[in-house]
Design an enzyme around this catalytic site. Structure first.
Site, mmCIF file in Angstrom:
data_model
loop_
_atom_site.group_PDB
_atom_site.id
_atom_site.type_symbol
_atom_site.label_atom_id
_atom_site.label_comp_id
_atom_site.label_asym_id
_atom_site.label_seq_id
_atom_site.Cartn_x
_atom_site.Cartn_y
_atom_site.Cartn_z
ATOM 1 N N THR B 17 36.993 72.323 47.059
ATOM 2 C CA THR B 17 37.460 72.718 48.388
ATOM 3 C C THR B 17 37.310 71.609 49.431
ATOM 4 O O THR B 17 37.658 71.785 50.586
ATOM 5 C CB THR B 17 36.707 73.984 48.852
ATOM 6 O OG1 THR B 17 35.304 73.751 48.723
ATOM 7 C CG2 THR B 17 37.080 75.187 47.991
ATOM 8 N N GLY B 18 36.771 70.449 49.016
ATOM 9 C CA GLY B 18 36.637 69.327 49.949
ATOM 10 C C GLY B 18 37.987 68.719 50.292
ATOM 11 O O GLY B 18 38.988 68.990 49.626
ATOM 12 N N LYS B 43 31.078 79.136 46.598
ATOM 13 C CA LYS B 43 32.399 79.666 46.947
ATOM 14 C C LYS B 43 33.068 80.370 45.770
ATOM 15 O O LYS B 43 34.281 80.604 45.776
ATOM 16 C CB LYS B 43 33.290 78.550 47.493
ATOM 17 C CG LYS B 43 32.821 78.059 48.864
ATOM 18 C CD LYS B 43 33.822 77.153 49.538
ATOM 19 C CE LYS B 43 33.288 76.688 50.889
ATOM 20 N NZ LYS B 43 34.061 75.585 51.447
ATOM 21 N N ILE B 96 35.175 59.597 40.934
ATOM 22 C CA ILE B 96 35.666 58.561 41.835
ATOM 23 C C ILE B 96 34.564 58.091 42.783
ATOM 24 O O ILE B 96 34.722 57.115 43.499
ATOM 25 C CB ILE B 96 36.856 59.074 42.678
ATOM 26 C CG1 ILE B 96 36.426 60.282 43.502
ATOM 27 C CG2 ILE B 96 38.031 59.413 41.804
ATOM 28 C CD1 ILE B 96 37.148 60.385 44.808
ATOM 29 N N TYR B 159 46.668 49.468 41.535
ATOM 30 C CA TYR B 159 47.921 49.826 42.221
ATOM 31 C C TYR B 159 48.807 48.592 42.359
ATOM 32 O O TYR B 159 50.023 48.643 42.147
ATOM 33 C CB TYR B 159 47.679 50.388 43.643
ATOM 34 C CG TYR B 159 46.575 51.404 43.802
ATOM 35 C CD1 TYR B 159 46.111 52.168 42.734
ATOM 36 C CD2 TYR B 159 45.997 51.615 45.061
ATOM 37 C CE1 TYR B 159 45.094 53.099 42.917
ATOM 38 C CE2 TYR B 159 44.988 52.545 45.249
ATOM 39 C CZ TYR B 159 44.526 53.281 44.173
ATOM 40 O OH TYR B 159 43.520 54.184 44.363
ATOM 41 N N GLU B 209 36.790 41.760 37.079
ATOM 42 C CA GLU B 209 36.216 41.162 38.293
ATOM 43 C C GLU B 209 35.072 40.234 37.889
ATOM 44 O O GLU B 209 34.577 40.315 36.771
ATOM 45 C CB GLU B 209 35.642 42.266 39.203
ATOM 46 C CG GLU B 209 36.695 43.089 39.884
ATOM 47 C CD GLU B 209 36.111 44.244 40.708
ATOM 48 O OE1 GLU B 209 34.881 44.355 40.809
ATOM 49 O OE2 GLU B 209 36.920 45.027 41.225
ATOM 50 N N HIS B 247 32.096 45.582 45.521
ATOM 51 C CA HIS B 247 31.656 46.397 44.399
ATOM 52 C C HIS B 247 30.248 45.994 43.995
ATOM 53 O O HIS B 247 29.924 44.819 43.917
ATOM 54 C CB HIS B 247 32.577 46.194 43.192
ATOM 55 C CG HIS B 247 33.856 46.976 43.290
ATOM 56 N ND1 HIS B 247 34.953 46.684 42.528
ATOM 57 C CD2 HIS B 247 34.198 48.029 44.053
ATOM 58 C CE1 HIS B 247 35.930 47.533 42.818
ATOM 59 N NE2 HIS B 247 35.496 48.359 43.752
#
Lengths: 393, 295
Positions: B17-18, B43, B96, B159, B209, B247
């Site tokens: 619900t966030g 909830k 995430i 992306y 990286e 990071h």
């Protein structure tokens, strides 16, 4: 987050780890008082800065009288210490640590790190102490002992005994070594440390007796866990950090100052690094790394512009946003706000892509402000570099 | 086929619900993801986005048969939420969260021993199989169906690579973000293995990286075990040593984990390497031509 040596020693003392008797002093008079309280006839005065390499730079002095303690402290406090880790600008010394001088028989290295391969806390030890562990690893890798800790059962006694014998801590010193290592492990786990480096751990003689003592300790704590580490957070010394970086972190921005002249505002650490790389490949020099993170509001973007512009070397700004969790329209609004409030005089090269990109581009186009837009990373970097070359010539 | 998630996956969101979970659950549904509900403790029994909300993952799994979870729970509570997902029988958990304490990750990785759930992340953009399933925060509209697999640490660089390929008419089979933290739930090798046996994937793009030994270990593994070409890129050629570049995992600690050193090794091991972040798409195109692969 890093802490000072004196804070590390106070923390270790609370974990019952043997450290020399000593105290911190902010003035020469205080230093003399600390030395008198300790007693004896030999003391070590150590400049308190976060950077390593203090010994070679004159930041650690052995002294033989209270008067000498005072003079040494006076010379150190307020001076700028330049070590191989501070960079040429050095670090200002605000305080010293005064401790009882130890009669050192032998030095060792002891470290606790989180190993990325095993994904566990690993104890690293060597019989070669007081020197750079990286040099030992290169020259004599067999002198480095490693022991991986299972987080479900913790560091066991037998592992500590293995490490102790491996570096030559035998007989009556072994139980001391076991106790010390287990305390360090507990401290690392409880305080969310990323790394503890004890260099040197020493055998010192007190009369006929020999015992283990930690002569220097470096801690590095997990910034992501500071929310549950009040004691550690209170040890943070903002004077040791770049003021622009401190301000940026207050706004939820990740900023690192570099020495070029193209300011960078990017979202995501990977794309931010790649943007600096693209600038460098086009023959330009980035002035900073700045990650606005996810969900950047217009205010956050304005703050990012302000922080980047505090660096007077900045001749142009490259904004590179590939929005996923971000929104290009918010970024565009933020840039317009920044232009209005900050009277930006340097050119802004803007590349927008991803979520709500059409709205974002429209907002920029209709603003009447002189943004230089670019469709992709390559042209954005090329345009920023070209602009700076024109301005500098 | 595809990797880890597909149109059969039954997805729930933890922290359903966030704000971010809601936004990305809707986006996921819009590309065809089979979202079956969500979990927000306290909830349970309500509905959100027209889907059932449960108090625990176990209840959600029992009621919906969910096998994939997107964990959108704040970092301090995220490792616990992941353990809950694994305990409840979730097969693929995606997190995430940027900022999970590393000691939480050490404990979580220990907890996963002997349990076969796949963990994607943390600090990851998530995973997407275009047109079938998205669990993450990536802008799904840039991902077009195709035959290139992507695995990256960084979200935004994922992306970037996707858009460069898209501009050349090249699409994606599955894109996996393993995350920018020093401890990843899934490493490059695990994802490469999955792509190697995936029928839809013909080339793999691996985006790394600075910092850590993982990219080089993956390149060494690939040289021995992979038949499919790999295009590599490592961000951070211009990064100064000793500084954490955003990071938590991106910090140069030795000579061998600089971006240049990693790309040199990749090249020596026979991988295609894009030295310039703007040339990832072109390098993929070159690999496709040399291997007679069509978009």
């Amino acid at each position: 987050m890093n802490i000072h040596e004196y804070q590390a020693k106070e923390l270790l003392k609370a974990y019952d780890v043997p450290v020399p008797v000593g105290g911190v002093a902010y003035s020469d008079k205080q230093a003399a008082q600390v030395a008198e309280d300790i007693g004896g006839s030999k003391w070590v005065v150590k400049a308190q800065i976060h950077a390593g390499g203090r010994g070679k730079a004159g930041g650690v002095k052995l002294v033989h009288s209270i008067d000498e303690v005072k003079k040494t402290a006076d010379a150190m406090i307020g001076s700028t210490l330049v070590t191989h880790q501070t960079g040429p600008e050095g670090a200002l010394v605000h305080r010293v640590w005064v401790e009882q001088a130890s009669h050192i028989k032998k030095e060792f290295y002891l470290g606790l790190v989180i190993d990325r391969v095993t994904q566990r806390i690993t104890v690293v030890a060597s019989s070669e102490g007081g020197v750079d562990i990286e040099d030992v690893a290169k020259a004599a890798p067999e002198k480095i002992i490693k022991e991986v800790v299972d987080p479900a059962i913790g560091l066991r006694d037998f592992q500590c005994r293995k490490i102790a014998t491996g570096i030559g801590l035998k007989g009556r010193l072994m139980p001391q070594a076991v106790k010390l290592m287990k305390s360090l492990y507990r401290c690392m786990r409880d305080k969310d440390a990323l790394q503890i480096e004890i260099n040197p751990l020493a055998i010192v003689s007190i009369g006929e007796e020999e015992k283990l003592l930690i002569l220097d300790a470096k801690f590095n704590f997990d910034d992501n866990a500071l929310y549950r580490q009040r004691v550690i957070t209170d040890m943070r010394d903002l004077a040791e950090e770049d003021p622009k970086e401190v301000e940026a972190s207050g706004h939820g921005l990740n900023y690192i100052a570099l020495d070029g002249n193209i300011g960078c505002i990017v979202n995501g650490a990977g794309l931010a690094m790649a943007s600096l790389d693209a600038i460098t490949l086009h023959g330009g020099r980035p002035a900073n790394f700045l990650d606005v993170g996810g969900g950047a509001s217009p205010e956050k973007v304005t703050n990012a512009c302000r922080i980047v512009l505090q660096d007077s070397n900045v001749k142009a700004i490259l904004v590179n946003i590939f929005a996923g969790i971000n929104r290009c329209d918010w970024i565009a609004l933020g840039l317009i706000q920044a232009c209005k409030h900050l009277q930006i005089k340097v050119p802004l090269v803007v590349r927008l892509a991803g979520t709500n990109v059409e709205e974002g581009r429209k907002i920029l186009a209709e603003s009447g402000l002189a943004f230089i837009t670019a469709e992709n990373l390559d042209t954005a970097a090329a345009k920023a570099v070209a602009i700076v070359k024109e301005t500098v010539l | 086929m595809s990797v880890f998630v597909n149109k059969e996956s039954k997805v729930i969101f933890q922290g359903f619900t966030g704000e971010h979970a809601s936004f990305h659950a809707q986006d996921a549904i819009s590309i065809g993801t089979n979202v079956v509900g969500g979990v927000t403790p306290g909830k349970g029994g309500t509905t959100h986005l027209g889907l059932p909300v449960f108090d625990t993952v176990a209840e959600a799994v029992a009621a919906t048969g969910a096998d994939v979870s997107g964990v959108f729970v704040p970092p301090p509570f995220n490792a616990d939420a992941l353990m809950e997902a694994i305990d409840a029988g979730i097969k693929v958990a995606v997190t995430i969260a940027d900022g999970i304490p590393i000691h939480d990750m050490v404990r979580l990785q220990r907890y996963r021993l002997g349990r076969d759930a796949i963990l994607i992340g943390p600090n990851s953009p998530g995973i997407i199989t275009p047109g079938e399933c998205k669990v993450g925060i990536m802008p799904s509209h840039i991902y077009k169906k195709g035959n290139i697999g992507i695995v990256s640490r960084s979200g935004t660089l994922n992306y970037e690579a996707t858009e460069q390929m898209s501009a050349l008419g090249i699409g994606i089979s599955t894109s996996v973000g393993i995350g920018g933290d020093p401890i990843n739930g899934t490493d490059f090798v695990t994802v490469l293995k999955a792509f190697e046996s995936d029928l839809e994937t013909e080339i793999v793009v691996m985006i790394g990286e600075i910092g850590g030994p993982q990219e080089v270990a993956a390149a060494r593994w690939a040289q021995k075990n992979m038949s499919k070409p790999i295009v590599g890129f490592v961000a951070g050629v211009s990064a100064p040593p000793g500084r954490r570049m955003g990071h938590a995992g991106a910090i140069i600690s030795s000579e061998s984990d600089t971006a240049s050193a990693k790309m040199d090794t990749m090249e020596a091991l026979g991988l295609y390497v894009a030295r310039n972040p703007a040339h990832i798409g072109q390098t993929v195109l070159q690999a496709m031509r040399e291997h007679g692969i069509k978009a």
